[in-house]
Each structure stands twice: as C-alpha cells, then as structure tokens.
Design an enzyme around this catalytic site. Structure first.
Site, mmCIF file in Angstrom:
data_model
loop_
_atom_site.group_PDB
_atom_site.id
_atom_site.type_symbol
_atom_site.label_atom_id
_atom_site.label_comp_id
_atom_site.label_asym_id
_atom_site.label_seq_id
_atom_site.Cartn_x
_atom_site.Cartn_y
_atom_site.Cartn_z
ATOM 1 N N SER A 142 0.823 -1.214 0.000
ATOM 2 C CA SER A 142 0.000 0.000 0.000
ATOM 3 C C SER A 142 0.850 1.255 0.000
ATOM 4 O O SER A 142 2.011 1.240 0.398
ATOM 5 C CB SER A 142 -0.869 0.050 1.250
HETATM 6 N N1 SAH Z 1 0.838 -5.668 4.179
HETATM 7 C C1 SAH Z 1 1.674 -5.913 3.015
HETATM 8 C C2 SAH Z 1 0.913 -5.830 1.702
HETATM 9 C C3 SAH Z 1 -0.123 -6.845 1.611
HETATM 10 S S1 SAH Z 1 -0.661 -7.253 -0.018
HETATM 11 C C4 SAH Z 1 2.890 -5.018 3.004
HETATM 12 O O1 SAH Z 1 3.049 -4.178 3.905
HETATM 13 O O2 SAH Z 1 3.716 -5.166 2.086
HETATM 14 C C5 SAH Z 1 -1.836 -8.470 0.460
HETATM 15 C C6 SAH Z 1 -1.226 -9.758 0.926
HETATM 16 O O3 SAH Z 1 -2.293 -10.568 1.392
HETATM 17 C C7 SAH Z 1 -0.556 -10.540 -0.213
HETATM 18 O O4 SAH Z 1 0.784 -10.779 0.111
HETATM 19 C C8 SAH Z 1 -1.364 -11.823 -0.267
HETATM 20 O O5 SAH Z 1 -0.587 -12.967 -0.558
HETATM 21 C C9 SAH Z 1 -1.973 -11.906 1.117
HETATM 22 N N2 SAH Z 1 -3.165 -12.737 1.233
HETATM 23 C C10 SAH Z 1 -4.242 -12.793 0.430
HETATM 24 N N3 SAH Z 1 -5.130 -13.712 0.878
HETATM 25 C C11 SAH Z 1 -4.592 -14.244 2.013
HETATM 26 C C12 SAH Z 1 -5.007 -15.244 2.935
HETATM 27 N N4 SAH Z 1 -6.154 -15.908 2.821
HETATM 28 N N5 SAH Z 1 -4.199 -15.523 3.961
HETATM 29 C C13 SAH Z 1 -3.004 -14.892 4.143
HETATM 30 N N6 SAH Z 1 -2.553 -13.950 3.292
HETATM 31 C C14 SAH Z 1 -3.337 -13.617 2.255
#
Ligand code: SAH
EC number: 2.1.1.77
Length: 217
Positions: A64
């Site tokens: 983000s």
């Molecule tokens: N917070 C992160 C960005 C997150 S992007 C940062 O600071 O860089 C969203 C993330 O959610 C992705 O890496 C994706 O793999 C994860 N995601 C999506 N569905 C998920 C699930 N069911 N369980 C765990 N992670 C999940």
C-alpha cells in the site's frame, strides 16, 4: 551528499508528506520514520520508495501507499502492550511499522516466498517482536492468539468468523471490505459486549483475500 544523507533527506520529506496527508499521530509518524521502506521494495523501484505510492511486490501482490499504511495503523489505536495480528504479510513493511508501536506482531501470508523474504528483512532490521507464518489468514492463527488488534491488508466481502473469535473483548480490527474488483471501504470494527460494531473510514483499493495457502512459491 553521501547516500545516507540523501536517504535521510528523502525520509524527512516523506514524513512531511504524510503529515500533509492528514496523519497526525506522532507515534505513528515516528514508526514510519524508523522503517526504511527502501528495504521492502524491489531494487528496480528503489527511487519510488519514499513517494506516497503503492508499489508492486513479488507474487503479483501490492504494498500500500505509505499514507494508507499510516492511516490504517492510526485506526488501530495501538499501545505498547498490544499483541497484533496482521493478515497479508506481503513485503513485511506494514508489520515492521507495527513492531514499533506494539509489544508483539504476528503476521500471516499465503505465499511462502513472501514470508521468507519478509523474515530476512525483519532480521536485517533487528526486529525481534515479530513472527511471520505461512497460512490461510481467513483462519487467523489461534495458537498465538487472542489478539488486542487485528489488521487485514487484503480485501474480502465479509469478516472471517475465526478472526472475530481471535480478537479480545474490546479489541479493534481494521480491514478493507468489499468486492476486490471494485473500490472497497476501509472499516474499523470494535468487539464490544453487545457484539461487533463497525465504522466506515475511507474508500480504498486492495488485492483480494484469497482462501487457502498458495500452491506455488
Ligand atoms: N501488508 C503488506 C501488503 C499486503 S498485499 C505489506 O506491507 O507489504 C496483500 C497480501 O495478502 C498478499 O501478500 C497476499 O498474498 C496476502 N493474502 C491474500 N489472501 C490471504 C489469505 N487468505 N491468507 C493470508 N494472506 C493472504
């Protein structure tokens, strides 16, 4: 200017940008100041590390924009005693920010490679109060819970019951809710004695929350 001076100047300007975007909580601003975002971005995107933009990361995911990281962190109303669960480790940037405000951070991602890369970054930064796990965040992580605060950094249509269960009474959960193909609403949930109440914070766009652990990577 040496590199480190250049980076210091860049990071000072970065904090001013966040203030300009309405982030007022001094502890949150300080936490973002302490985390070198450059370490969390792809080397080819290094020049954008301190711009207020979302950036692509591995596995087709996105980190983000920093003002949103700050706003979501602010919305958690953290204190130094809190145990926080983050769903969606991604690069590890948001978790690293949380480390400076909470006592313990537990973060879960469905991609093994993202978790191991984030673990390396945490080690490089000497962050000792964070633990990252591969798992399906929709199930939470009950063995480490319950949690004072939960942050979900991927979008889904509804709140997973396991996460509400693993939130302590009086706890706060912040998550983007809605159809991942459209604009979602960032919502703040509070677990009160009468059940969970929600407040809308702002429209946002996140990658989807996908059930299950990823089969590849
Ligand atoms: N917070 C992160 C960005 C997150 S992007 C940062 O600071 O860089 C969203 C993330 O959610 C992705 O890496 C994706 O793999 C994860 N995601 C999506 N569905 C998920 C699930 N069911 N369980 C765990 N992670 C999940």
């Amino acid at each position: 200017m040496t590199d480190s001076e250049a980076e210091r100047a860049e990071r000072a300007a970065f904090i001013l940008t966040l203030r300009g975007r309405g982030i007022r909580d001094v502890a949150v601003l300080r936490a973002l100041e302490l985390v070198p975002r450059a370490l969390f971005v792809d080397p080819t995107l290094r020049r954008h590390a301190y711009e207020d933009v979302a950036l692509p990361i591995a596995c087709g995911q996105t980190m983000s924009q920093p003002s949103l990281v700050a706003a979501m962190t602010e919305a958690l109303s953290l204190n130094a005693e809190h145990k926080v669960l983050e769903i969606g480790t991604g690069s590890g940037y948001q978790a690293a920010v949380l480390c400076h405000l909470a006592s313990q951070v537990v973060t879960v991602d469905r991609y093994r490679s993202l978790v191991s890369e984030a673990q390396v970054r945490f080690r490089v930064l000497g962050l000792r109060n964070v633990a990252a796990f591969v798992g399906d965040g929709l199930l939470g992580l009950s063995t480490r819970g319950p949690y004072d605060r939960i942050m979900i950094t991927a979008a889904g249509p509804e709140l997973a019951p396991a996460l509400v269960e693993q939130l302590k009474p009086g706890g706060i959960l912040v998550a983007p809710m809605g159809d991942p193909r459209e604009v979602q609403m960032l919502r703040r949930f509070e677990k009160g004695p009468e059940g969970v109440t929600a407040t809308d914070l702002m429209p946002v766009r996140f990658v989807p929350l996908v059930p299950g652990v990823a089969a590849t990577l």
